[in-house]
Design an enzyme around this catalytic site. Structure first.
Site, PDB file in Angstrom:
ATOM      1  N   HIS A  19      -4.475  10.499  -6.751  1.00  0.00           N
ATOM      2  CA  HIS A  19      -3.347  11.316  -6.301  1.00  0.00           C
ATOM      3  C   HIS A  19      -2.143  11.042  -7.198  1.00  0.00           C
ATOM      4  CE1 HIS A  19      -1.691   7.715  -4.496  1.00  0.00           C
ATOM      5  NE2 HIS A  19      -2.687   7.594  -3.637  1.00  0.00           N
ATOM      6  N   HIS A  22      -1.112   7.360  -7.942  1.00  0.00           N
ATOM      7  CA  HIS A  22      -1.922   6.700  -8.978  1.00  0.00           C
ATOM      8  C   HIS A  22      -1.502   7.203 -10.360  1.00  0.00           C
ATOM      9  CE1 HIS A  22      -5.137   6.748  -5.627  1.00  0.00           C
ATOM     10  NE2 HIS A  22      -4.677   5.502  -5.699  1.00  0.00           N
ATOM     11  N   CYS A 127      -7.344  -5.839   7.933  1.00  0.00           N
ATOM     12  CA  CYS A 127      -7.152  -4.395   7.747  1.00  0.00           C
ATOM     13  C   CYS A 127      -7.995  -3.953   6.557  1.00  0.00           C
ATOM     14  CB  CYS A 127      -5.677  -4.055   7.509  1.00  0.00           C
ATOM     15  SG  CYS A 127      -5.463  -2.307   7.060  1.00  0.00           S
ATOM     16  N   CYS A 130      -6.099  -2.019   3.737  1.00  0.00           N
ATOM     17  CA  CYS A 130      -5.356  -2.873   2.791  1.00  0.00           C
ATOM     18  C   CYS A 130      -6.280  -3.888   2.123  1.00  0.00           C
ATOM     19  CB  CYS A 130      -4.251  -3.650   3.494  1.00  0.00           C
ATOM     20  SG  CYS A 130      -2.934  -2.654   4.178  1.00  0.00           S
ATOM     21  N   CYS A 144      -1.459  -1.790  11.610  1.00  0.00           N
ATOM     22  CA  CYS A 144      -0.996  -1.932  10.226  1.00  0.00           C
ATOM     23  C   CYS A 144      -0.039  -0.772   9.947  1.00  0.00           C
ATOM     24  CB  CYS A 144      -2.195  -1.877   9.283  1.00  0.00           C
ATOM     25  SG  CYS A 144      -1.727  -1.493   7.579  1.00  0.00           S
ATOM     26  N   HIS A 147      -1.555   1.834   7.396  1.00  0.00           N
ATOM     27  CA  HIS A 147      -2.729   2.647   7.712  1.00  0.00           C
ATOM     28  C   HIS A 147      -2.762   3.150   9.155  1.00  0.00           C
ATOM     29  CE1 HIS A 147      -3.900   0.606   3.966  1.00  0.00           C
ATOM     30  NE2 HIS A 147      -4.406   1.791   3.707  1.00  0.00           N
ATOM     31  N   LYS A 294       6.308   9.788   3.397  1.00  0.00           N
ATOM     32  CA  LYS A 294       5.307   9.011   2.696  1.00  0.00           C
ATOM     33  C   LYS A 294       4.067   9.882   2.528  1.00  0.00           C
ATOM     34  CE  LYS A 294       3.141   4.879   2.962  1.00  0.00           C
ATOM     35  NZ  LYS A 294       2.605   3.719   3.584  1.00  0.00           N
ATOM     36  N   LYS A 297      -3.084  10.820   3.794  1.00  0.00           N
ATOM     37  CA  LYS A 297      -4.145  11.754   4.179  1.00  0.00           C
ATOM     38  C   LYS A 297      -3.891  12.292   5.574  1.00  0.00           C
ATOM     39  CE  LYS A 297      -8.386  10.346   2.016  1.00  0.00           C
ATOM     40  NZ  LYS A 297      -9.514   9.471   2.236  1.00  0.00           N
TER      41      LYS A 297
END
Ligand code: MSP
Length: 516
Positions: A19, A22, A127, A130, A144, A147, A294, A297
């Protein structure tokens, strides 16, 4: 003085295609690497993918394929995206590479033999997103924060790295090397974390997708230990000593702010245990958000870099990310801001300066470069030299945005020079020598601009270079090519049209961009 320059990025998890976050990191690393090549350094740029771990194991199971099958579909998407975006690395490492797995096992074995890693029971809350144990204080409402899921209770007989043995040395290193953690703002957070940082469980019994613990095939090596070691195995540690000696230690590990702690605590402790010198710097860049949200997904707002590059060109995306976001801080992507910036800076300022000048050159000099008239061009010459100095100063601090600001300041100066010298009026008045001097000044300043922009927007810079009629490859230019006078009188330019066309509203609407 040129030297060697080893730069790395984080290696991305291959649980999903790349994405824009990255892409941001790889583009930034590429710009830095290209800049260092331009400076004449012996550069090695390493990037790659992190293919092991429970995170990948889970997505593969959900798709009904093996993890190996799963990553064999995703990894090529990273490779092709970096190619499209002009990310020119020297090696792309996969943590499933044989040389890497062997070296990781060698490191693990040594740590066990030395007593740095011991068997112990380990409990905690894990998690998978992570790939990390969480303390209660890391959680929000038991979940978390990154996530949005509760970490799972975990209890196993594991191998544990006695990081505590290296804490004092690491603290002393951080104190003695102010550049080790950058930007400066991340340092306190790391020092605080170090205070209470626990020993690290470095193996997993229940995970199957990983590098087997040597001599204990019931366990695999913890994915972060496997992944961190890529920075040394990727340049030959354990299999190509000469290359390793040539490039280690890294000048910069470029990583996101979320994983700076792994790089500033676990990684240096591991290196100390393996008696490998520490890298010069870990640079924790900021986050790319989408608008003010942020990217995630679950929010369905993941921005995919390929489509943007296909439609608007890789350099437009590169420029936007590098210019819009202060390096080291968070920033945001919106299509509107992207379009506005790219139209103003690439289509108008950058492309137009050349296009209008080549037009006048064709009309008055048949496209042939005239003589420099030093008293007419002194101002631009001085400005170009100042800009090169400013870029040098900013890039020494990885201040990419400021470097681009300085370069676009030179472009503005060139456009203003054209307006005040009014070459069209000189042409009308038949002042050919003066006209020639003015056009020479503009073209030579643009040659310098092109060299300076080449690390950031290599494709557009190449187009500009070609239109200036320069024969030697742009990629072969070094810093001394910025000396005034590189453009030779009598050489022929090659006007082919604007290097970057404006993004029009119709096009934007078609691509799903919002019209205001
Ligand atoms: N596999 C680990 C890194 C191991 S390095 C030895 C990992 N992978 S990741 O795919 O989750 O993230 C890869 C890199 O992308 C990290 O540096 C991370 O900070 C960065 N980014 C992920 N999302 C991002 C944004 N939205 N914005 C900017 N960078 C982001 O962590």
């Amino acid at each position: 003085m040129p030297g060697k320059f080893y730069i790395t990025t984080a290696i991305d998890y291959t649980n999903a295609p790349p994405h824009i976050g990255h892409a941001y990191e790889k583009i930034a690393a590429d710009a830095i690497a290209r800049y260092r090549r331009l400076r004449g350094d012996d550069v090695f740029f390493l990037t790659g993918v992190d293919e092991h771990g429970v995170k990948i194991e889970k997505v593969a199971a959900a798709e009904g394929v093996t993890p190996a099958e799963f990553v064999s579909k995703i990894t090529p998407q990273f490779i092709s995206t970096w190619e499209k975006l002009g990310v020119q690395y020297d090696r792309f490492i996969r943590t499933t590479d044989d040389f890497h797995e062997k070296a990781v096992q060698g490191a693990f074995k040594r740590l066990v033999e030395q007593g740095d890693v011991e068997k112990a029971s380990y409990e905690g809350l894990y998690c998978a997103g992570c790939e990390e144990f969480k303390a209660e204080r890391d959680l929000q409402d038991g979940k978390c924060p990154q996530h949005g899921v509760a970490p799972q209770p975990f209890s196993e007989e594991n191998y544990v790295f006695r990081l505590s043995k290296y804490k004092e040395r690491l603290r002393a290193h951080i104190d003695a090397h102010p550049a080790f953690i950058a930007p400066e703002s991340r340092k306190n957070e790391i020092l605080n974390l170090l205070e209470t940082f626990p020993d690290v469980s470095v193996s997993r019994q229940k995970v199957k997708w990983g590098v087997p613990v040597p001599g204990d095939e019931n366990q695999v090596i913890y994915v972060w230990i496997d992944a961190l070691l890529n920075y040394v195995t990727g340049i030959g540690w354990g299999w190509d000593q000469a290359t390793f000696d040539r490039y280690w230690p890294a000048e910069v590990h470029l990583v996101g702010k979320d994983i700076t702690k792994f790089h500033c605590i676990i990684w240096p402790a591991l290196l100390m245990a393996l008696e490998i010198p520490l890298p010069r710097q870990v640079y924790g860049h900021g986050w790319v958000n989408v608008g003010d949200q942020k990217m995630s997904k679950s929010l369905g707002n993941v921005v995919e870099p390929n489509a943007i590059a296909d439609q608007y060109g890789a350099d437009a995306l590169r420029y936007y990310l590098l210019r819009e976001i202060t390096f080291g801080k968070d920033g945001s992507y919106t299509f509107d801001a992207f379009k506005k910036l790219v139209n103003a800076d690439l289509a108008n300022n950058y492309g137009n300066a050349l296009n209008r000048t080549l037009g006048m050159l064709d009309k008055n000099f048949e496209g042939v470069v005239p003589q420099d008239v030093p008293e007419l061009t002194a101002e631009l010459k001085a400005r170009a030299a100042e800009t090169a100095e400013a870029v040098e100063k900013h890039m020494a601090d990885l201040a990419i945005q400021e470097s681009l600001e300085a370069i676009w300041g030179l472009i503005d100066a060139v456009n203003k020079y054209i307006d005040t010298q009014a070459p069209w009026a000189l042409a009308k008045a038949g002042e050919t020598e003066k006209l020639g001097g003015v056009l020479y000044g503009v073209l030579e300043a643009l040659r310098c601009v092109t060299i300076l922009t080449s690390p950031f927007i290599p494709t557009l810079s190449g187009k500009m270079w070609e239109q200036l009629g320069l024969d030697a490859a742009l990629a072969d230019q070094r810093w001394d090519a910025l000396a005034w006078g590189g453009l030779k009188a009598g050489s022929k330019t090659r006007k082919t049209g604007p290097v970057y066309p404006r993004i029009e509203d119709e096009l934007a609407a078609q691509s799903g961009g919002k019209k205001k």
